[in-house]
Scaffold this motif. Structure first.
Motif, PDB file in Angstrom:
ATOM      1  N   MET A   1       0.830  -1.198   0.000  1.00  0.00           N
ATOM      2  CA  MET A   1       0.000   0.000   0.000  1.00  0.00           C
ATOM      3  C   MET A   1       0.865   1.248   0.000  1.00  0.00           C
ATOM      4  O   MET A   1       2.073   1.203   0.271  1.00  0.00           O
ATOM      5  CB  MET A   1      -0.919   0.000   1.231  1.00  0.00           C
ATOM      6  CG  MET A   1      -1.770  -1.251   1.349  1.00  0.00           C
ATOM      7  SD  MET A   1      -2.724  -1.591  -0.150  1.00  0.00           S
ATOM      8  CE  MET A   1      -3.737  -0.114  -0.219  1.00  0.00           C
ATOM      9  N   ASP A   2       0.223   2.394  -0.322  1.00  0.00           N
ATOM     10  CA  ASP A   2       0.943   3.663  -0.248  1.00  0.00           C
ATOM     11  C   ASP A   2       1.410   3.899   1.182  1.00  0.00           C
ATOM     12  O   ASP A   2       0.646   3.721   2.138  1.00  0.00           O
ATOM     13  CB  ASP A   2       0.029   4.811  -0.673  1.00  0.00           C
ATOM     14  CG  ASP A   2      -0.253   4.789  -2.168  1.00  0.00           C
ATOM     15  OD1 ASP A   2       0.622   4.315  -2.912  1.00  0.00           O
ATOM     16  OD2 ASP A   2      -1.346   5.240  -2.575  1.00  0.00           O
ATOM     17  N   PHE A   3       2.671   4.322   1.325  1.00  0.00           N
ATOM     18  CA  PHE A   3       3.201   4.621   2.653  1.00  0.00           C
ATOM     19  C   PHE A   3       2.715   6.000   3.079  1.00  0.00           C
ATOM     20  O   PHE A   3       2.577   6.914   2.261  1.00  0.00           O
ATOM     21  CB  PHE A   3       4.725   4.576   2.652  1.00  0.00           C
ATOM     22  CG  PHE A   3       5.285   3.190   2.518  1.00  0.00           C
ATOM     23  CD1 PHE A   3       4.456   2.084   2.416  1.00  0.00           C
ATOM     24  CD2 PHE A   3       6.658   2.979   2.490  1.00  0.00           C
ATOM     25  CE1 PHE A   3       4.963   0.798   2.294  1.00  0.00           C
ATOM     26  CE2 PHE A   3       7.183   1.694   2.362  1.00  0.00           C
ATOM     27  CZ  PHE A   3       6.338   0.608   2.255  1.00  0.00           C
TER      28      PHE A   3
ATOM     29  N   VAL B   1       3.063 -10.044  -6.083  1.00  0.00           N
ATOM     30  CA  VAL B   1       3.130  -8.717  -5.481  1.00  0.00           C
ATOM     31  C   VAL B   1       2.438  -7.698  -6.372  1.00  0.00           C
ATOM     32  O   VAL B   1       2.677  -7.653  -7.588  1.00  0.00           O
ATOM     33  CB  VAL B   1       4.597  -8.294  -5.251  1.00  0.00           C
ATOM     34  CG1 VAL B   1       4.656  -6.935  -4.564  1.00  0.00           C
ATOM     35  CG2 VAL B   1       5.328  -9.335  -4.408  1.00  0.00           C
ATOM     36  N   THR B   2       1.602  -6.883  -5.774  1.00  0.00           N
ATOM     37  CA  THR B   2       0.944  -5.779  -6.470  1.00  0.00           C
ATOM     38  C   THR B   2       1.125  -4.521  -5.637  1.00  0.00           C
ATOM     39  O   THR B   2       0.901  -4.532  -4.421  1.00  0.00           O
ATOM     40  CB  THR B   2      -0.561  -6.049  -6.661  1.00  0.00           C
ATOM     41  OG1 THR B   2      -0.728  -7.280  -7.346  1.00  0.00           O
ATOM     42  CG2 THR B   2      -1.203  -4.933  -7.464  1.00  0.00           C
ATOM     43  N   SER B   3       1.550  -3.450  -6.288  1.00  0.00           N
ATOM     44  CA  SER B   3       1.723  -2.181  -5.603  1.00  0.00           C
ATOM     45  C   SER B   3       0.592  -1.242  -5.971  1.00  0.00           C
ATOM     46  O   SER B   3      -0.151  -1.459  -6.933  1.00  0.00           O
ATOM     47  CB  SER B   3       3.066  -1.547  -5.978  1.00  0.00           C
ATOM     48  OG  SER B   3       3.059  -1.168  -7.345  1.00  0.00           O
ATOM     49  N   SER B   4       0.458  -0.182  -5.214  1.00  0.00           N
ATOM     50  CA  SER B   4      -0.561   0.810  -5.504  1.00  0.00           C
ATOM     51  C   SER B   4      -0.315   1.451  -6.868  1.00  0.00           C
ATOM     52  O   SER B   4      -1.252   1.808  -7.583  1.00  0.00           O
ATOM     53  CB  SER B   4      -0.585   1.876  -4.406  1.00  0.00           C
ATOM     54  OG  SER B   4      -1.025   1.322  -3.189  1.00  0.00           O
TER      55      SER B   4
ATOM     56  N   ASP C   1      -3.527 -11.954   0.435  1.00  0.00           N
ATOM     57  CA  ASP C   1      -3.273 -12.681   1.675  1.00  0.00           C
ATOM     58  C   ASP C   1      -2.654 -11.779   2.737  1.00  0.00           C
ATOM     59  O   ASP C   1      -2.947 -11.920   3.929  1.00  0.00           O
ATOM     60  CB  ASP C   1      -2.335 -13.864   1.408  1.00  0.00           C
ATOM     61  CG  ASP C   1      -2.951 -14.860   0.439  1.00  0.00           C
ATOM     62  OD1 ASP C   1      -4.048 -15.354   0.740  1.00  0.00           O
ATOM     63  OD2 ASP C   1      -2.338 -15.117  -0.613  1.00  0.00           O
ATOM     64  N   GLU C   2      -1.770 -10.886   2.295  1.00  0.00           N
ATOM     65  CA  GLU C   2      -1.077 -10.007   3.228  1.00  0.00           C
ATOM     66  C   GLU C   2      -0.988  -8.604   2.635  1.00  0.00           C
ATOM     67  O   GLU C   2      -0.927  -8.428   1.411  1.00  0.00           O
ATOM     68  CB  GLU C   2       0.348 -10.513   3.512  1.00  0.00           C
ATOM     69  CG  GLU C   2       0.440 -11.926   4.056  1.00  0.00           C
ATOM     70  CD  GLU C   2       0.120 -12.040   5.527  1.00  0.00           C
ATOM     71  OE1 GLU C   2       0.185 -11.014   6.238  1.00  0.00           O
ATOM     72  OE2 GLU C   2      -0.217 -13.163   5.964  1.00  0.00           O
ATOM     73  N   LEU C   3      -0.981  -7.614   3.503  1.00  0.00           N
ATOM     74  CA  LEU C   3      -0.769  -6.226   3.105  1.00  0.00           C
ATOM     75  C   LEU C   3       0.523  -5.722   3.739  1.00  0.00           C
ATOM     76  O   LEU C   3       0.816  -6.028   4.902  1.00  0.00           O
ATOM     77  CB  LEU C   3      -1.926  -5.347   3.578  1.00  0.00           C
ATOM     78  CG  LEU C   3      -3.307  -5.573   2.970  1.00  0.00           C
ATOM     79  CD1 LEU C   3      -4.290  -4.569   3.540  1.00  0.00           C
ATOM     80  CD2 LEU C   3      -3.249  -5.469   1.460  1.00  0.00           C
TER      81      LEU C   3
END
Length: 368
Positions: A23-25, A54-57, A91-93
């Motif tokens: 997620m965005d920091f 893995v998927t980023s914002s 599964d995880e963020l």
């Protein structure tokens, strides 16, 4: 609809691997560029492990327009986007928060958190602090490896550090696991950061990957600093000189002790050997104190004194030889070859002038 299908297809790819979303920091408005850079770095490191989907914002935004993303996630702004992503099958963020102390020299801190989407439980976390943004970026890689370790539990392997240097500290993911010589180190399957340290040597660091039920042997070569080599050579040269000197004393004292023992035995002699204590004593026992050959009692007393002196000297020299031998053994054990680390030094060439009456020249020596 096509965009939504594309997104859901991306999220469901390779379901065998855990699915992670970075997620965005969060951080102060002035730190937004740094937050974006750190989030991207974390996503890249996770992807390079080849263990997760893995998927980023940034990837989400590249697939959807901002309005479409808000509609899909049901979020009016970025504050609730992380919670809404729970419904997309991750599964995880991975979330993060960046803070910076006030002042030009203020340190920068990144708090990384891994959250299990099913129950919102914090799976793992790590806090990184660095004096600069660039240094903080360099800490991302080992932090990511440490962060995902709980996801790899249950799959274990072994790591063997192949290093001849004794007394080196071995760390796996910044945790000390022992000092060389070291046997097999059990580790969770997946990537790890191996670090080997010893005073006077350049720190060895390498990323290693261990599979489940696999033993990985990692050869390590520690490179000593020039100052360490010079100090090592000086110390062990002195120890070797002392060891040779003690050995010489032991040999010489032993030889003298042996010679004195032989001399004592020779002077003691037998009743049939002229010029010995036993020979002169035989005359005294026979009642012949003196005859033309001399005073037998006096000669016997003088020879007895010489025998005792030779024996005492023999015993003393044997004691000296034993003490010197023990010292020599200790020095040989404590010392090592002064040239052990010379291979790490560069080529050396020495030129010296040679002067003598009517002659001239030079000598050349070196190490290659």
């Amino acid at each position: 609809m096509l965009t939504t299908t594309l997104l859901l297809t991306l999220l469901s790819a390779d379901a065998a691997n855990p699915r992670l979303s970075v997620m965005d920091f969060s951080g102060e408005p002035a730190l937004k560029p740094l937050c974006a850079g750190l989030a991207g770095a974390v996503a890249n490191e996770l992807q390079s492990l080849q263990l997760f989907e893995v998927t980023s914002s940034d990837q989400l935004r590249s697939l959807l327009s901002l309005e479409r993303q808000q509609q899909l996630l049901g979020c009016p702004d970025d504050t609730c986007r992380g919670a809404a992503v729970l419904s997309l099958g991750y599964d995880e963020l991975v979330t993060g928060r960046v803070t910076k102390l006030a002042g030009k020299t203020g340190s920068v801190t990144l708090e990384l958190v891994l959250v299990h989407t099913a129950d919102g439980r914090r799976t793992a976390s790590d806090v990184l602090t660095a004096p600069s943004e660039a240094e903080l970026m360099r800490l991302v890689k080992p932090a990511v490896v440490k962060l995902v370790q709980p996801l790899l539990k249950g799959k274990t392997g072994s790591l063997v550090v192949d290093l001849a240097e004794l007394g080196a500290t071995v760390k796996v993911d910044d945790v000390v696991v022992g000092v060389t010589p070291l046997g097999r180190v059990p580790v969770t399957a997946g990537p790890h950061v191996l670090k080997v340290e010893k005073d006077g040597f350049v720190t060895f660091q390498k990323d290693v990957r261990v599979k489940g039920d696999e033993t990985v042997a990692e050869p390590v070569r520690l490179v000593p600093s020039p100052d360490f080599v010079a100090a090592y050579r000086s110390k062990n040269s002195k120890l070797r000189i002392a060891a040779w000197a003690a050995t010489g004393v032991a040999v010489a004292a032993g030889a003298v002790g042996l010679a004195m023992g032989v001399r004592a035995q020779s002077l003691y002699g037998t009743p049939d050997t002229k010029g010995t204590f036993q020979y002169e004593r035989a005359f005294v026992l026979a009642g012949i104190e003196e005859d033309t050959s001399g005073n037998h009692r006096q000669l016997a007393n003088d020879l007895k004194s010489s025998v005792d002196s030779a024996r005492l000297l023999s015993i003393a020299m044997v004691g000296v030889a034993a003490a010197a031998a023990a010292g020599a053994v200790s020095l040989w054990i404590l010392g090592d070859s002064p040239s052990k680390y010379d291979a790490y030094l560069g080529p050396e060439v020495k030129v010296a002038a040679l002067l003598a009456p009517g002659l001239g020249g030079f000598t050349l020596s070196g190490r290659f």
